[in-house]
Motif scaffolding. Sequence first.
Motif, PDB file in Angstrom:
ATOM      1  N   UNK A   1       0.858  -1.293   0.248  1.00  0.00           N
ATOM      2  CA  UNK A   1      -0.283  -0.161   0.039  1.00  0.00           C
ATOM      3  C   UNK A   1       0.820   1.396   0.007  1.00  0.00           C
ATOM      4  N   UNK A   2       1.993   1.186   0.682  1.00  0.00           N
ATOM      5  CA  UNK A   2       2.833   2.239   1.096  1.00  0.00           C
ATOM      6  C   UNK A   2       3.646   2.391  -0.596  1.00  0.00           C
ATOM      7  N   UNK A   3       4.011   1.536  -1.005  1.00  0.00           N
ATOM      8  CA  UNK A   3       4.835   1.354  -2.462  1.00  0.00           C
ATOM      9  C   UNK A   3       3.897   1.892  -3.587  1.00  0.00           C
ATOM     10  N   UNK A   4       2.406   1.455  -3.706  1.00  0.00           N
ATOM     11  CA  UNK A   4       1.778   1.511  -4.679  1.00  0.00           C
ATOM     12  C   UNK A   4       0.587   2.624  -4.681  1.00  0.00           C
ATOM     13  N   UNK A   5       0.714   2.906  -3.326  1.00  0.00           N
ATOM     14  CA  UNK A   5      -0.440   4.156  -3.194  1.00  0.00           C
ATOM     15  C   UNK A   5      -1.688   3.789  -3.253  1.00  0.00           C
ATOM     16  N   UNK A   6      -1.973   2.860  -3.265  1.00  0.00           N
ATOM     17  CA  UNK A   6      -3.360   2.019  -3.464  1.00  0.00           C
ATOM     18  C   UNK A   6      -3.870   1.432  -2.100  1.00  0.00           C
TER      19      UNK A   6
ATOM     20  N   UNK B   1       1.081   0.573  10.663  1.00  0.00           N
ATOM     21  CA  UNK B   1       1.695  -0.416  11.093  1.00  0.00           C
ATOM     22  C   UNK B   1       0.449  -1.626  11.387  1.00  0.00           C
ATOM     23  N   UNK B   2       1.008  -2.896  11.237  1.00  0.00           N
ATOM     24  CA  UNK B   2       0.130  -3.938  11.580  1.00  0.00           C
ATOM     25  C   UNK B   2      -0.550  -3.834  13.002  1.00  0.00           C
ATOM     26  N   UNK B   3       0.174  -3.605  13.880  1.00  0.00           N
ATOM     27  CA  UNK B   3      -0.334  -3.702  15.232  1.00  0.00           C
ATOM     28  C   UNK B   3      -1.463  -2.593  15.366  1.00  0.00           C
ATOM     29  N   UNK B   4      -1.229  -1.510  14.794  1.00  0.00           N
ATOM     30  CA  UNK B   4      -1.914  -0.402  14.860  1.00  0.00           C
ATOM     31  C   UNK B   4      -3.259  -0.631  14.175  1.00  0.00           C
ATOM     32  N   UNK B   5      -3.135  -1.109  13.184  1.00  0.00           N
ATOM     33  CA  UNK B   5      -4.356  -1.530  12.062  1.00  0.00           C
ATOM     34  C   UNK B   5      -5.276  -2.382  13.055  1.00  0.00           C
TER      35      UNK B   5
ATOM     36  N   UNK C   1      -8.926   0.610   7.418  1.00  0.00           N
ATOM     37  CA  UNK C   1      -8.648   0.850   5.877  1.00  0.00           C
ATOM     38  C   UNK C   1      -7.035   1.199   6.035  1.00  0.00           C
ATOM     39  N   UNK C   2      -6.344   0.427   5.242  1.00  0.00           N
ATOM     40  CA  UNK C   2      -4.912   0.865   4.888  1.00  0.00           C
ATOM     41  C   UNK C   2      -4.589   1.976   3.852  1.00  0.00           C
ATOM     42  N   UNK C   3      -3.973   2.856   4.064  1.00  0.00           N
ATOM     43  CA  UNK C   3      -3.360   3.231   5.160  1.00  0.00           C
ATOM     44  C   UNK C   3      -4.055   4.369   6.126  1.00  0.00           C
ATOM     45  N   UNK C   4      -5.145   4.661   5.714  1.00  0.00           N
ATOM     46  CA  UNK C   4      -5.935   5.787   6.452  1.00  0.00           C
ATOM     47  C   UNK C   4      -5.961   5.512   8.095  1.00  0.00           C
ATOM     48  N   UNK C   5      -6.040   4.255   8.480  1.00  0.00           N
ATOM     49  CA  UNK C   5      -6.061   3.818   9.748  1.00  0.00           C
ATOM     50  C   UNK C   5      -4.977   3.632  10.278  1.00  0.00           C
TER      51      UNK C   5
END
Length: 329
Positions: free
Chosen positions: A196-201, A306-310, A299-303
């Motif tokens: 998600x960080x890499x592809x901005x989707x 990091x995995x633990x946070x999500x 929702x990744x990355x809105x929320x």
Amino acid sequence: MPTREQLMQVIQIQTEIAKLGLDLGGVMQYVVEQTLPLIGADGAAIELVEDDEMVYRAAAGIAKSQLGLRLKINESLTGLCVMEGSTLSCDDSESDPRVDRLACRQVGLRSMIVMPLKHKEVTVGALKAMSAQPGKFIPRDMALLGMLSEVVAAAMYFSVKYDSDSLFIKATHDGMTGLANRALFMDRLRNAVARTHREKSPSGLLMIDMDGLKQINDTHGHRIGDAVIIEFSHRLKQTTRGTDTAARLGGDEFGVILTPLESPHGIDSFVQRIDSAIKQPFVFEDKQFPLKASIGSALIPRDGGEPAQLLEVADQRMYAVKHARKRKH
């Protein structure tokens, strides 16, 4: 030499492992959890070789949050253990040149023992015990950990002896339902966050709790309860796409990673679709059982990034749905 009490603990561990049958993922998780009290470790992990990486496929204690972590095989003590096929130990990670010091600091370990895990005479991974203290482990601890590594190696052998599925499938999937287990789920979640960080989707995360399983088990017995879990899992799998990951995280807890999402709003339609599929009545042995679930989403990355946070966000939303439903009744 190990004490009589410790040897009795090993026998008890072997007995419990026998009850787990061919669920290799369950066996590995149980072994790392039992390693902590057996030798006074602060953490334990089982790392398996996948291509040129070591992957945390079971973890407990201080290593628990690292489930799914990937490290280059030629840059860690565990990787060296696998390449040499021999037991290795480290008294202090801050001064040992063989270790990945950054990874050790991330976990919080200072000393460790790593034991090779062999499947059909090939070293496929390692069982690792960790301590936050330098110089924690003694030869007796190594002997006990060696016994546990033999138990895991035997489980690896028997879990695939009568089945065509690969060792990887057995180690990363839930034995009862065939869904991904927690280890594979965390691996995929880490990958989804990075992608998600890499592809901005955007991607999505769902945490799902079955409602009413305890009542079914108490009223009709665990055989019926298991049938309900399997049907629930089948419906969950049927409503997800090939690119998604549906997982049984333990007991009545499930998770889904939705990747990719065409838009941030797409996650709501997935929640509705899964909810509709699950709540259809389930008929088993001429009896009808209600299937219900509480679903929370992130929702990744809105929320979070990091995995633990999500996971925390999705969990909180799932429990809010569950509590709101209870208030209505």
